[in-house]
Structure formats: structure tokens, C-alpha cells
Design a protein around this motif. Structure first.
Motif, mmCIF file in Angstrom:
data_model
loop_
_atom_site.group_PDB
_atom_site.id
_atom_site.type_symbol
_atom_site.label_atom_id
_atom_site.label_comp_id
_atom_site.label_asym_id
_atom_site.label_seq_id
_atom_site.Cartn_x
_atom_site.Cartn_y
_atom_site.Cartn_z
ATOM 1 N N HIS A 106 35.767 33.884 50.592
ATOM 2 C CA HIS A 106 35.315 33.822 51.984
ATOM 3 C C HIS A 106 34.304 34.911 52.332
ATOM 4 O O HIS A 106 34.087 35.195 53.510
ATOM 5 N N ILE A 107 33.706 35.552 51.316
ATOM 6 C CA ILE A 107 32.751 36.626 51.593
ATOM 7 C C ILE A 107 31.454 36.405 50.821
ATOM 8 O O ILE A 107 31.426 35.737 49.790
ATOM 9 N N ASP A 108 30.385 36.989 51.363
ATOM 10 C CA ASP A 108 29.082 36.960 50.706
ATOM 11 C C ASP A 108 28.692 38.320 50.136
ATOM 12 O O ASP A 108 27.843 38.399 49.249
ATOM 13 N N TYR A 109 29.266 39.387 50.684
ATOM 14 C CA TYR A 109 28.916 40.739 50.279
ATOM 15 C C TYR A 109 30.182 41.575 50.088
ATOM 16 O O TYR A 109 31.167 41.414 50.826
ATOM 17 N N ILE A 110 30.143 42.487 49.121
ATOM 18 C CA ILE A 110 31.070 43.613 49.139
ATOM 19 C C ILE A 110 30.250 44.883 49.315
ATOM 20 O O ILE A 110 29.227 45.070 48.664
ATOM 21 N N TYR A 111 30.676 45.701 50.265
ATOM 22 C CA TYR A 111 30.028 46.974 50.537
ATOM 23 C C TYR A 111 30.944 48.075 50.002
ATOM 24 O O TYR A 111 32.062 48.254 50.495
#
Length: 299
Positions: free
Chosen positions: A243-248
Motif C-alpha cells: 500500500h505504499i509507493d515510497y519508504i523514507y
């Protein structure tokens, strides 16, 4: 010297800088020379400290009603002044965990929150002493000169007042909500923040592109646990990554691909199953190298 430093500080760690991935990011001009500030998608600022071996990254997450500062860094620059130049919103601090490189300026902010964990509570109540932090301000830890008003011999972190977070808590910033996810392993108090609407996961130190520390067993850092660490990553890989597009991430490079969470989970499982190769360094720690990251464990 502490084990972390022995395990990972090379003869010239700063030779890897500047990291090429930063060329793709939008840099924000700042008069504070200690920090590099980058504007990321979805009203987030990455606040990077490349002058110290830790290469820690704090995040200013802007909402409609208020902002969250995820970690306060090394306490060597002046992140308090910097973030108030970036936004006029009220700023509340959330600590990803209680290790020194993430709580350096907690004491300057009126509202701090950290996960409800005995080690975290103890750490924030006492702070860090000059003696405890002395190994982290030796010459080889710096890739550039520290700020002019920084005095290594006086480097310490005073205690601070704080509130406690729990797994599943929701931080409401007005037009965005951040869910607290407890991810023990690197430390018992580690958390991630999931911005579901904006499809972002702030990973803290549970994952970043570098050496992941899973060997701590001393009061200064708290305890690591390899099996618990793997389970935390497995839960994130199953429940959040789709459910995510980025990990920061909180060290080295801010923006990374979510698939790396699953890669790290599989790497830890391979270590647990004794199916991964490693080298033992001079301090007796094992280093397992994988594509995009490494894992440090006790021998």
C-alpha cells in the motif's frame, strides 16, 4: 570504542559522499551549513547531516493543522531553528527510537513523543552524558568541520519531558494521518510511521540502505533481537508494503523502494537459518552483505 563504531567506521567513510541519489532530489537552500535540506513528495522535508559518520536524516512532515518532526538529529547543528524556518505550523516531535543520533535536540521542543518502552523512558529521562558520547566526536567521525559553536568536549544531551506512543496510535495533522507501527528488532522501542493516504512509510532505523545493526546488547543502545527484527519486517512486508509507493529512511539516503523491506526480511531469515555468508571484523562482529544493505550481528 563502542562496537558500532568498530564494526562500521572505515578509514575514510566520507569517500562515499556525496551520494549520487541526492542529485535527483530537490534541494532547498539554507543558511545552516551543517544540514542539507531536500523537499520530497507530499509536503515532506528530509533534513540530512552528511558531516557526521551517522549520516542521520530527520523528517519534517507538514500537515494542515500542525507538523511532525520525526527525530531531532545529532544535536550538533540547530534543527530547532531550521524547521521553524521551513514552516510556520506548530511542530511536535516524534522519535523513531531513543538512540542518541535521533534525539539530539529533543530538549528544545515543547512536545515530544516516543514509544512506550522501558529503555526509551529511561533514556529520555536521563539523556546522554559527555562520557557516553565521547566516542562519537572523535576526528574520524566527521567528514567536514562541525558547526563553529559546537564543542566536542561538552557534547551531551539533556533529559526531556515526553509523552508515550503505542502501536496503532494515529497522529492527526489535519489533512493527513500518521499511524504508529511498533517495529522492534534494531531496538525495542523502534517505530515506523505509515502515511496511508500519501502512500509513504517512514522507516526509522528498522530499515535504511546501509549496515542494519542487530547486535546491540548493552545499556547505551538497548537490546537488538534478530528473530523479533525479522518478524517486524515480515509484518511490514505483508501488511504495509503493498500500500505504499515510497519508504523514507533515517540514514544515508532518504527515498528508497518499498521492495527493500521484503529483501531485508528475507536476508534476516537467511541469517537465522544459517544460510547467509559473512565476515567477522576485528571487534568480533559478523557482517552479512546483501544488495543495497548489510546486517551486523554478534558472532
Amino acid at each position: 570504542m563502542d562496537k558500532m563504531k568498530d564494526a562500521v567506521v572505515g578509514t575514510n567513510w566520507a569517500s562515499a559522499l556525496p551520494r549520487k541519489s541526492y542529485e535527483k532530489l530537490e534541494r532547498v537552500e539554507s543558511t545552516n551549513e551543517w544540514f542539507e535540506v531536500y523537499k520530497l513528495p507530499k509536503d515532506v522535508y528530509a533534513i540530512y547531516e552528511p558531516g557526521h559518520f551517522q549520516e542521520v536524516i530527520s523528517y519534517l512532515i507538514i500537515g494542515e493543522k500542525k507538523a511532525i518532526l520525526l527525530d531531532t538529529g545529532m544535536g550538533m547543528g540547530n534543527i530547532h531553528e531550521l524547521v521553524h524556518r521551513l514552516t510556520d505550523k506548530d511542530i511536535e516531535v516524534v522519535n523513531s527510537h531513543s538512540h542518541f543520533d535521533h534525539i539530539g535536540e529533543n530538549y528544545k521542543f515543547p512536545k515530544i513523543s516516543i514509544f512506550d518502552d522501558m529503555n526509551a523512558v529511561t533514556t529520555l529521562k536521563k539523556g546522554y552524558t559527555v562520557e557516553e558520547l565521547k566516542p562519537h566526536v572523535t576526528n574520524e567521525m566527521f567528514g567536514k568541520m562541525p558547526p563553529k559553536d559546537f564543542v566536542a568536549e561538552n557534547y551531551m544531551m539533556p533529559p526531556c519531558e515526553f509523552d508515550l506512543l503505542h502501536d496503532g496510535d494515529i497522529l492527526d495533522l489535519g489533512n493527513r494521518k500518521l499511524k504508529v507501527i511498533h517495529t522492534p528488532g534494531h531496538s525495542s522501542d523502534s517505530i515506523m510511521l505509515h502515511d496511508e493516504e500519501n502512500r509513504i512509510l517512514f522507516t526509522g532505523d528498522t530499515f535504511y540502505p546501509g549496515a542494519l545493526y542487530a547486535h546491540f546488547d548493552e545499556p547505551f543502545y538497548g537490546k537488538s533481537n534478530l528473530e523479533i527484527y525479522m518478524n517486524s519486517l515480515q509484518n511490514i512486508a505483508n501488511d504495509v508494503v503493498p500500500h505504499i509507493d515510497y519508504i523514507y529512511c533515517s540514514h544515508n539516503e532518504p527515498v528508497n523502494e518499498p521492495r527493500l523491506i521484503e529483501d531485508a526480511m528475507k536476508a534476516l531469515q537467511a541469517i537465522i537459518d544459517e544460510k547467509a555468508s559473512y565476515q567477522v571484523d576485528e571487534s568480533g562482529l559478523r557482517r552479512y552483505d546483501f544488495e543495497g544493505f548489510a546486517v551486523i550481528t554478534k558472532d
